[in-house]
Design a protein around this motif. Structure first.
Motif, PDB file in Angstrom:
ATOM      1  N   ILE A   3      11.226   0.947   5.703  1.00  0.00           N
ATOM      2  CA  ILE A   3      10.423   1.107   4.479  1.00  0.00           C
ATOM      3  C   ILE A   3      11.130   1.935   3.492  1.00  0.00           C
ATOM      4  O   ILE A   3      11.553   2.930   4.063  1.00  0.00           O
ATOM      5  CB  ILE A   3       9.081   1.517   4.958  1.00  0.00           C
ATOM      6  N   PHE A   4      11.177   1.907   2.293  1.00  0.00           N
ATOM      7  CA  PHE A   4      11.769   2.669   1.413  1.00  0.00           C
ATOM      8  C   PHE A   4      11.026   2.859   0.077  1.00  0.00           C
ATOM      9  O   PHE A   4      10.379   1.878  -0.473  1.00  0.00           O
ATOM     10  CB  PHE A   4      13.086   2.212   0.730  1.00  0.00           C
ATOM     11  N   PRO A   5      10.683   3.958  -0.645  1.00  0.00           N
ATOM     12  CA  PRO A   5      11.328   5.523   0.411  1.00  0.00           C
ATOM     13  C   PRO A   5      10.366   5.584   1.562  1.00  0.00           C
ATOM     14  O   PRO A   5       8.815   5.237   1.359  1.00  0.00           O
ATOM     15  CB  PRO A   5      10.959   6.175  -0.915  1.00  0.00           C
ATOM     16  N   LYS A   6      10.698   6.119   2.543  1.00  0.00           N
ATOM     17  CA  LYS A   6       9.917   6.336   3.700  1.00  0.00           C
ATOM     18  C   LYS A   6       8.640   7.335   3.330  1.00  0.00           C
ATOM     19  O   LYS A   6       8.693   8.487   2.569  1.00  0.00           O
ATOM     20  CB  LYS A   6      10.625   7.027   4.451  1.00  0.00           C
ATOM     21  N   GLY A   7       7.522   6.902   3.736  1.00  0.00           N
ATOM     22  CA  GLY A   7       6.142   7.586   3.505  1.00  0.00           C
ATOM     23  C   GLY A   7       5.611   7.644   2.141  1.00  0.00           C
ATOM     24  O   GLY A   7       4.362   8.122   1.914  1.00  0.00           O
ATOM     25  N   SER A   8       6.334   7.035   1.199  1.00  0.00           N
ATOM     26  CA  SER A   8       5.808   7.057  -0.060  1.00  0.00           C
ATOM     27  C   SER A   8       4.709   5.946  -0.441  1.00  0.00           C
ATOM     28  O   SER A   8       4.673   5.129  -0.012  1.00  0.00           O
ATOM     29  CB  SER A   8       6.923   6.678  -1.137  1.00  0.00           C
ATOM     30  N   SER A   9       3.749   6.542  -1.006  1.00  0.00           N
ATOM     31  CA  SER A   9       2.625   5.516  -1.556  1.00  0.00           C
ATOM     32  C   SER A   9       2.392   5.376  -3.069  1.00  0.00           C
ATOM     33  O   SER A   9       1.560   4.995  -3.350  1.00  0.00           O
ATOM     34  CB  SER A   9       1.190   5.876  -0.591  1.00  0.00           C
ATOM     35  N   ASN A  10       3.616   6.175  -3.780  1.00  0.00           N
ATOM     36  CA  ASN A  10       3.407   6.105  -5.343  1.00  0.00           C
ATOM     37  C   ASN A  10       3.724   4.602  -5.471  1.00  0.00           C
ATOM     38  O   ASN A  10       5.053   4.381  -5.401  1.00  0.00           O
ATOM     39  CB  ASN A  10       4.097   7.222  -5.750  1.00  0.00           C
ATOM     40  N   VAL A  11       3.162   4.240  -6.880  1.00  0.00           N
ATOM     41  CA  VAL A  11       3.659   2.942  -7.241  1.00  0.00           C
ATOM     42  C   VAL A  11       4.332   2.987  -8.479  1.00  0.00           C
ATOM     43  O   VAL A  11       3.601   3.894  -9.372  1.00  0.00           O
ATOM     44  CB  VAL A  11       2.186   1.819  -7.626  1.00  0.00           C
ATOM     45  N   ASN A  12       5.372   2.851  -8.596  1.00  0.00           N
ATOM     46  CA  ASN A  12       6.130   2.735  -9.895  1.00  0.00           C
ATOM     47  C   ASN A  12       5.741   1.364 -10.854  1.00  0.00           C
ATOM     48  O   ASN A  12       6.340   0.297 -10.615  1.00  0.00           O
ATOM     49  CB  ASN A  12       7.804   2.665  -9.745  1.00  0.00           C
ATOM     50  N   TRP A  13       4.867   1.572 -11.563  1.00  0.00           N
ATOM     51  CA  TRP A  13       4.393   0.358 -12.300  1.00  0.00           C
ATOM     52  C   TRP A  13       5.286  -0.138 -13.254  1.00  0.00           C
ATOM     53  O   TRP A  13       5.502  -1.343 -13.555  1.00  0.00           O
ATOM     54  CB  TRP A  13       2.950   0.576 -13.089  1.00  0.00           C
ATOM     55  N   GLU A  14       6.260   0.560 -13.882  1.00  0.00           N
ATOM     56  CA  GLU A  14       7.334  -0.129 -14.672  1.00  0.00           C
ATOM     57  C   GLU A  14       8.128  -0.648 -13.907  1.00  0.00           C
ATOM     58  O   GLU A  14       8.732  -1.885 -14.178  1.00  0.00           O
ATOM     59  CB  GLU A  14       7.914   1.333 -15.534  1.00  0.00           C
TER      60      GLU A  14
END
Length: 185
Positions: free
Chosen positions: A84-95
């Motif tokens: 998984i990349f980025p590891k542990g990230s749950s932020n969504v880059n909507w753009e």
């Protein structure tokens, strides 16, 4: 075999399978904007650090799934290859999401057109569909339990202990997911 980087956009609810015990169908977009389906995938058997969410990038060793006629279907060769990349990230880059999803794909508004392209070369089974009008939505109750014959076969498999697992590990692995007691239309 090839290593693909996939932006996950779809994850289905787990379902029982006689061939694969339990599976989840996952779909996403590759870096070039093309759709890919990862099927079958035993999602609940993945280690916690491999359990991806929607809107996350993953990488995995895959090959074309020749037992599935749908052109976008690939199978993960080794579930241990999933990263998984980025590891542990749950932020969504909507753009980034918008750029990826609309990079090469047409947005369909006509279901008849989608059915046509699914039946004629070059065949497509994954598309972006934006209905022009929603007439209604139904959530209808259905059986609350999995079919008994399917459940019995999976339980029989669970009794066959693996040489590398304790009986507790086998029981944990074969815990059956609760059936979703509704159909949606």
């Amino acid at each position: 075999m090839e290593r693909k980087r996939v932006y996950i956009t779809v994850k289905t609810y787990p379902t029982l399978s006689e061939k694969y015990d339990e599976l989840v169908c996952t779909a996403g977009v590759c870096e070039d904007g093309s759709w890919i389906r990862l099927y079958p995938l035993p999602f609940r058997k993945l280690d916690n650090e491999q359990k991806y969410k929607k809107w996350q990038w993953i990488e995995a060793d895959v090959e074309k799934n020749t037992s599935d006629f749908r052109p976008e279907s690939y199978k993960v060769l080794n579930i241990d290859s999933i990263k998984i990349f980025p590891k542990g990230s749950s932020n969504v880059n909507w753009e980034e999401q918008k750029r990826l999803l609309f990079k090469t794909e047409k947005i369909f508004t006509n279901l008849t057109e989608i059915i046509k392209i699914a039946k004629k070369p070059p065949y497509k089974s994954l598309v972006i569909f934006k209905p022009t009008k929603i007439h209604d939505f139904y959530a209808e109750p259905t059986d609350r339990d999995w079919p008994k014959d399917k459940l019995d076969r999976i339980k029989e498999k669970a009794k066959q202990l693996s040489l590398l697992q304790t009986s507790e590990e086998v029981i944990e692995e074969f815990k059956v997911v609760q059936k979703l007691p509704y159909t949606f239309k």
